[in-house]
Scaffold this active site. Sequence first.
Site, PDB file in Angstrom:
ATOM      1  N   LYS A   1     -61.398   1.026 -58.961  1.00  0.00           N
ATOM      2  CA  LYS A   1     -62.079   2.238 -59.417  1.00  0.00           C
ATOM      3  C   LYS A   1     -61.961   3.381 -58.408  1.00  0.00           C
ATOM      4  CE  LYS A   1     -64.951   0.268 -62.964  1.00  0.00           C
ATOM      5  NZ  LYS A   1     -66.276  -0.107 -63.481  1.00  0.00           N
TER       6      LYS A   1
ATOM      7  N   ARG B   1     -65.457  -8.530 -62.513  1.00  0.00           N
ATOM      8  CA  ARG B   1     -64.425  -8.135 -63.489  1.00  0.00           C
ATOM      9  C   ARG B   1     -63.292  -7.470 -62.717  1.00  0.00           C
ATOM     10  NH1 ARG B   1     -63.072  -3.558 -66.368  1.00  0.00           N
ATOM     11  NH2 ARG B   1     -62.430  -3.884 -68.524  1.00  0.00           N
TER      12      ARG B   1
HETATM   13  C1  PT1 Z   1     -67.490  -2.459 -65.937  1.00  0.00           C
HETATM   14  C2  PT1 Z   1     -66.425  -2.001 -66.778  1.00  0.00           C
HETATM   15  C3  PT1 Z   1     -66.331  -2.572 -68.083  1.00  0.00           C
HETATM   16  N1  PT1 Z   1     -65.522  -1.064 -66.392  1.00  0.00           N
HETATM   17  C4  PT1 Z   1     -68.215  -3.902 -67.649  1.00  0.00           C
HETATM   18  N2  PT1 Z   1     -67.234  -3.525 -68.491  1.00  0.00           N
HETATM   19  C5  PT1 Z   1     -64.574  -0.668 -67.243  1.00  0.00           C
HETATM   20  N3  PT1 Z   1     -69.107  -4.841 -68.065  1.00  0.00           N
HETATM   21  C6  PT1 Z   1     -64.487  -1.225 -68.529  1.00  0.00           C
HETATM   22  C7  PT1 Z   1     -63.197   4.858 -62.038  1.00  0.00           C
HETATM   23  O1  PT1 Z   1     -64.160   5.347 -61.452  1.00  0.00           O
HETATM   24  O2  PT1 Z   1     -67.670  -1.979 -64.729  1.00  0.00           O
HETATM   25  N4  PT1 Z   1     -68.350  -3.387 -66.395  1.00  0.00           N
HETATM   26  N5  PT1 Z   1     -65.349  -2.170 -68.922  1.00  0.00           N
HETATM   27  C8  PT1 Z   1     -63.588   0.392 -66.801  1.00  0.00           C
HETATM   28  N6  PT1 Z   1     -64.244   1.631 -66.579  1.00  0.00           N
HETATM   29  C9  PT1 Z   1     -63.958   2.468 -65.507  1.00  0.00           C
HETATM   30  C10 PT1 Z   1     -64.970   3.268 -64.974  1.00  0.00           C
HETATM   31  C11 PT1 Z   1     -62.696   2.462 -64.931  1.00  0.00           C
HETATM   32  C12 PT1 Z   1     -64.719   4.037 -63.854  1.00  0.00           C
HETATM   33  C13 PT1 Z   1     -62.429   3.258 -63.835  1.00  0.00           C
HETATM   34  C14 PT1 Z   1     -63.450   4.046 -63.262  1.00  0.00           C
HETATM   35  O3  PT1 Z   1     -62.023   4.968 -61.656  1.00  0.00           O
END
Ligand code: PT1
Length: 275
Positions: A221, A255
């Site tokens: 992230k 995850r």
């Molecule tokens: C998570 C999650 C998810 N993240 C759960 N499911 C994502 N339960 C998708 C960035 O800041 O943390 N928990 N499903 C992906 N989402 C992101 C959010 C991807 C922020 C990248 C960022 O780069």
Amino acid sequence: MKLNCKGKSLDLGKPCVMGILNVTPDSFSDGGRFLHADTAIAQAMQMAEDGAAIIDVGGESTRPGASPVSVQEELDRVIPVIQALRANLPIPVSIDTSKPEVMAAAVQAGAGLINDVNALRSNGALEQAAKLDVPVCLMHMQGQPDTMQHAPRYDNVLGEVSAFLSERLDACIEQGIACEHILIDPGFGFGKTLEHNLELLRRLRELEKLGCPLLVGLSRKSMLGTLTGREPEQRVAASVAAALLAVERGASIVRVHDVAETVDALKVLEAVTRE
Ligand code: PT1
């Protein structure tokens, strides 16, 4: 503690790794036209071999700036993959969706857990999840993916995330979802600044008072990009470090994209922590 994911078991007695399987079009390899179900299936099998305990299948990106996709588009992406994995994959599959129609079709196709970044707040999602009778993960998000990073604001980030998750937990229990079937997730990167994310990670243990296993997603992230100055593919070491810190602070499930690396790190942690 073991979760029953529609017949496949997820053992939370030790920290586990959830492998990320994105089935969104890859605009680099094929111009964004085709989704390769075969590639996705091979990737899932590899993650299982690398020690993942569950595979999280998602057909709609929820990263900052992402736009929503239609129900039909999401179904077309995820259902063939989940169907193929049902017979071949020895571990459970979770469906990363906020849409009740996708939850239903995915569970019908073999998914054993619902991972909802919207914490079952979408119309009909709570009722659908209760009816499907599979474990659910409730995640905190401030705002919606397209705009959530514009100006995240909290007076007390841990208190607000905790109060939100507690309220959603109550809503689930009222709907008849067994509390042993509920996981919670503070939602790293979902409407949070770097400081908010760091405080949540630092104080992750305080979410244990809600009484549910914790799932966290930190892998690659942007908070790790800010800390290291690296692009997503170069954030593996930072991601492994973050996963380890989360498990040390009580996370039951991490995850991740990089399953083999994370599994190795958890083996070291477990050996040191044992006895
Ligand atoms: C998570 C999650 C998810 N993240 C759960 N499911 C994502 N339960 C998708 C960035 O800041 O943390 N928990 N499903 C992906 N989402 C992101 C959010 C991807 C922020 C990248 C960022 O780069």
